[in-house]
Scaffold this motif. Structure first.
Motif, PDB file in Angstrom:
ATOM      1  N   VAL A   1     -70.132  84.229  68.113  1.00 11.08           N
ATOM      2  CA  VAL A   1     -69.327  84.300  69.321  1.00 11.08           C
ATOM      3  C   VAL A   1     -69.281  85.971  69.805  1.00 11.08           C
ATOM      4  O   VAL A   1     -69.522  86.680  69.028  1.00 11.08           O
ATOM      5  CB  VAL A   1     -67.832  83.805  68.978  1.00 11.08           C
ATOM      6  N   ASP A   2     -68.838  85.730  71.145  1.00  2.24           N
ATOM      7  CA  ASP A   2     -68.441  87.393  71.557  1.00  2.24           C
ATOM      8  C   ASP A   2     -67.175  87.818  70.772  1.00  2.24           C
ATOM      9  O   ASP A   2     -66.206  87.248  70.934  1.00  2.24           O
ATOM     10  CB  ASP A   2     -68.127  87.143  73.245  1.00  2.24           C
ATOM     11  N   PHE A   3     -67.475  88.946  70.286  1.00  2.00           N
ATOM     12  CA  PHE A   3     -66.156  89.611  69.274  1.00  2.00           C
ATOM     13  C   PHE A   3     -66.136  90.939  69.891  1.00  2.00           C
ATOM     14  O   PHE A   3     -66.761  91.600  69.976  1.00  2.00           O
ATOM     15  CB  PHE A   3     -66.752  89.477  68.030  1.00  2.00           C
ATOM     16  N   PHE A   4     -64.679  91.153  70.148  1.00  2.00           N
ATOM     17  CA  PHE A   4     -64.030  92.595  70.666  1.00  2.00           C
ATOM     18  C   PHE A   4     -63.137  93.066  69.669  1.00  2.00           C
ATOM     19  O   PHE A   4     -62.307  92.401  69.277  1.00  2.00           O
ATOM     20  CB  PHE A   4     -63.657  92.362  71.911  1.00  2.00           C
ATOM     21  N   HIS A   5     -63.393  94.482  69.280  1.00  2.00           N
ATOM     22  CA  HIS A   5     -62.501  95.110  68.372  1.00  2.00           C
ATOM     23  C   HIS A   5     -61.700  95.908  69.576  1.00  2.00           C
ATOM     24  O   HIS A   5     -62.187  96.536  70.443  1.00  2.00           O
ATOM     25  CB  HIS A   5     -63.312  95.846  67.454  1.00  2.00           C
ATOM     26  N   THR A   6     -60.493  95.891  69.123  1.00  2.00           N
ATOM     27  CA  THR A   6     -59.521  96.816  70.061  1.00  2.00           C
ATOM     28  C   THR A   6     -58.653  97.699  69.182  1.00  2.00           C
ATOM     29  O   THR A   6     -58.742  97.657  67.993  1.00  2.00           O
ATOM     30  CB  THR A   6     -58.314  95.933  70.911  1.00  2.00           C
ATOM     31  N   THR A   7     -57.800  98.598  69.820  1.00  2.00           N
ATOM     32  CA  THR A   7     -57.045  99.465  69.305  1.00  2.00           C
ATOM     33  C   THR A   7     -56.033  98.707  68.432  1.00  2.00           C
ATOM     34  O   THR A   7     -55.617  97.606  68.915  1.00  2.00           O
ATOM     35  CB  THR A   7     -56.520 100.576  69.919  1.00  2.00           C
ATOM     36  N   ARG A   8     -55.179  98.915  67.564  1.00  2.00           N
ATOM     37  CA  ARG A   8     -53.825  98.486  66.770  1.00  2.00           C
ATOM     38  C   ARG A   8     -53.093  98.253  67.960  1.00  2.00           C
ATOM     39  O   ARG A   8     -52.550  98.862  68.689  1.00  2.00           O
ATOM     40  CB  ARG A   8     -53.557  99.061  65.725  1.00  2.00           C
ATOM     41  N   GLY A   9     -52.747  96.885  67.883  1.00  2.00           N
ATOM     42  CA  GLY A   9     -51.567  96.297  68.952  1.00  2.00           C
ATOM     43  C   GLY A   9     -52.057  95.901  70.158  1.00  2.00           C
ATOM     44  O   GLY A   9     -51.328  95.511  71.086  1.00  2.00           O
ATOM     45  N   SER A  10     -53.364  95.976  70.486  1.00  2.00           N
ATOM     46  CA  SER A  10     -54.025  95.514  71.924  1.00  2.00           C
ATOM     47  C   SER A  10     -54.854  94.319  71.944  1.00  2.00           C
ATOM     48  O   SER A  10     -55.312  94.062  73.057  1.00  2.00           O
ATOM     49  CB  SER A  10     -54.908  96.731  72.284  1.00  2.00           C
ATOM     50  N   ALA A  11     -54.924  93.768  70.814  1.00  2.00           N
ATOM     51  CA  ALA A  11     -55.734  92.476  70.818  1.00  2.00           C
ATOM     52  C   ALA A  11     -54.870  91.309  71.741  1.00  2.00           C
ATOM     53  O   ALA A  11     -55.853  90.748  72.494  1.00  2.00           O
ATOM     54  CB  ALA A  11     -55.639  91.932  69.350  1.00  2.00           C
ATOM     55  N   ILE A  12     -53.599  91.214  71.783  1.00  2.00           N
ATOM     56  CA  ILE A  12     -53.203  90.109  72.524  1.00  2.00           C
ATOM     57  C   ILE A  12     -53.320  90.404  74.087  1.00  2.00           C
ATOM     58  O   ILE A  12     -53.681  89.690  74.776  1.00  2.00           O
ATOM     59  CB  ILE A  12     -51.687  89.725  72.033  1.00  2.00           C
ATOM     60  N   PRO A  13     -53.011  91.634  74.461  1.00  2.00           N
ATOM     61  CA  PRO A  13     -53.144  91.935  75.983  1.00  2.00           C
ATOM     62  C   PRO A  13     -54.595  91.750  76.500  1.00  2.00           C
ATOM     63  O   PRO A  13     -54.987  91.155  77.406  1.00  2.00           O
ATOM     64  CB  PRO A  13     -52.906  93.241  76.301  1.00  2.00           C
ATOM     65  N   PHE A  14     -55.529  92.297  75.518  1.00  2.00           N
ATOM     66  CA  PHE A  14     -56.948  91.923  75.758  1.00  2.00           C
ATOM     67  C   PHE A  14     -57.242  90.558  75.936  1.00  2.00           C
ATOM     68  O   PHE A  14     -58.081  90.298  76.765  1.00  2.00           O
ATOM     69  CB  PHE A  14     -57.703  92.660  74.567  1.00  2.00           C
ATOM     70  N   ALA A  15     -56.932  89.691  75.038  1.00  2.00           N
ATOM     71  CA  ALA A  15     -57.131  88.298  74.955  1.00  2.00           C
ATOM     72  C   ALA A  15     -56.339  87.842  76.328  1.00  2.00           C
ATOM     73  O   ALA A  15     -57.257  86.873  77.096  1.00  2.00           O
ATOM     74  CB  ALA A  15     -56.413  87.740  73.802  1.00  2.00           C
ATOM     75  N   VAL A  16     -55.398  88.005  76.775  1.00  2.00           N
ATOM     76  CA  VAL A  16     -54.710  87.759  78.006  1.00  2.00           C
ATOM     77  C   VAL A  16     -55.762  87.923  79.098  1.00  2.00           C
ATOM     78  O   VAL A  16     -55.922  87.242  80.059  1.00  2.00           O
ATOM     79  CB  VAL A  16     -53.291  88.394  78.285  1.00  2.00           C
ATOM     80  N   GLY A  17     -56.434  89.179  79.096  1.00  2.00           N
ATOM     81  CA  GLY A  17     -57.324  89.544  80.302  1.00  2.00           C
ATOM     82  C   GLY A  17     -58.362  88.731  80.164  1.00  2.00           C
ATOM     83  O   GLY A  17     -58.898  88.222  81.289  1.00  2.00           O
ATOM     84  N   LEU A  18     -58.976  88.338  78.991  1.00  2.00           N
ATOM     85  CA  LEU A  18     -60.373  87.435  78.918  1.00  2.00           C
ATOM     86  C   LEU A  18     -59.824  85.964  79.394  1.00  2.00           C
ATOM     87  O   LEU A  18     -60.507  85.517  80.072  1.00  2.00           O
ATOM     88  CB  LEU A  18     -60.546  87.261  77.478  1.00  2.00           C
ATOM     89  N   LYS A  19     -58.695  85.610  78.890  1.00  2.00           N
ATOM     90  CA  LYS A  19     -58.374  84.381  79.516  1.00  2.00           C
ATOM     91  C   LYS A  19     -58.116  83.983  80.909  1.00  2.00           C
ATOM     92  O   LYS A  19     -58.650  83.234  81.805  1.00  2.00           O
ATOM     93  CB  LYS A  19     -57.006  83.886  78.833  1.00  2.00           C
TER      94      LYS A  19
END
Length: 252
Positions: A43-61
């Motif tokens: 799958v496409d897998f993205f590492h983010t800085t700590r605390g940023s996974a959820i806003p990154f996920a919002v942007g993807l969606k």
């Protein structure tokens, strides 16, 4: 096998069980996974800085509503917790898997095996978040908690949550991979994982107000919430269609 590798294996099995097209699944994580471990997920897998996974996920969606997005988060929601709350409140359509690596000095009245000398002699004065209750209170449609050794339950929960429309949360109680790295007497974390598993108690449907992790009680595990609610995009389209009328074009 360390806990991170085991979580990835469980997630891979859950993807298989869900029958989802892996090209339509995107994973975001603020917990570090090695490339070798995640490569097999396909799958496409993205590492983010700590605390940023959820806003990154919002942007993807929001950028592609056809994606099934999963966010792995750590740190007990102490970093990026506000993003968690607002995504739950808006019922954003993705799954959050919270890896709870907190080290408990005592669970169910018992001390962890072989690790007592590594703890501070003073108790923590801060209570850990009751993650299932926070998720439920802010509107999550699916909420569950398991230890890392509840492997089949985790596979079933993740697979089930992947088919939910809305904000889903699964908390996984597991030892952190680096806590005992310098201790040569500890070759793996199976003892601590078994300790969590042994000191857990299954209570499906339990009131989330009653599942806080406390030293003198067992860890309550199970599926607590499974409900249907209007997602963020559905409510957005409904409201703007009402306000704008026939000129409105649905967000797709």
């Amino acid at each position: 096998m360390d806990s991170i590798t085991q979580i990835v294996d469980i997630f891979s099995d859950a993807l298989e069980k869900s029958k989802l097209n892996r090209s339509k699944v995107s994973v975001v994580s603020d917990v570090l996974f090695s490339p070798e471990v995640i490569e097999k997920l396909g799958v496409d897998f993205f590492h983010t800085t700590r605390g940023s996974a959820i806003p990154f996920a919002v942007g993807l969606k929001l950028g592609n509503l056809g994606l099934k997005v999963v966010a792995f988060v750590g740190d007990l929601l102490t970093i990026g917790g506000n993003h968690f709350l607002h995504s739950a409140r808006g019922n954003m359509d993705f799954l959050v898997i919270c890896l709870n690596h907190f080290i408990y000095k005592k669970v169910g009245g018992e001390k962890p095996p072989a690790f007592s000398s590594h703890f501070s002699p003073y108790p923590s004065y801060e209570e850990p978040f009751n993650i299932p209750h926070i998720a439920k209170s802010f509107g999550a449609v699916y909420v569950a908690r398991w230890t890392m050794l509840h492997t089949q339950e985790l596979v079933n929960s993740i697979s089930e949550a992947m088919h939910k429309k809305g904000f889903s949360v699964i908390e996984v109680i597991s030892p952190g991979v680096n806590y005992f790295l310098e201790n040569r007497d500890i070759n793996d974390q199976s003892g601590l994982g078994e300790y969590y598993y042994k000191n857990s108690e299954l209570k499906n449907g339990c009131d989330t107000r009653e599942v806080a992790i406390e030293p003198d009680r067992k860890i309550i595990v199970g599926k607590f919430i499974d409900r249907e609610k209007e997602t963020f995009i559905d409510s957005y389209n409904r409201q703007l269609a009402h306000v704008i009328g026939e000129k409105f074009r649905e967000y797709k």
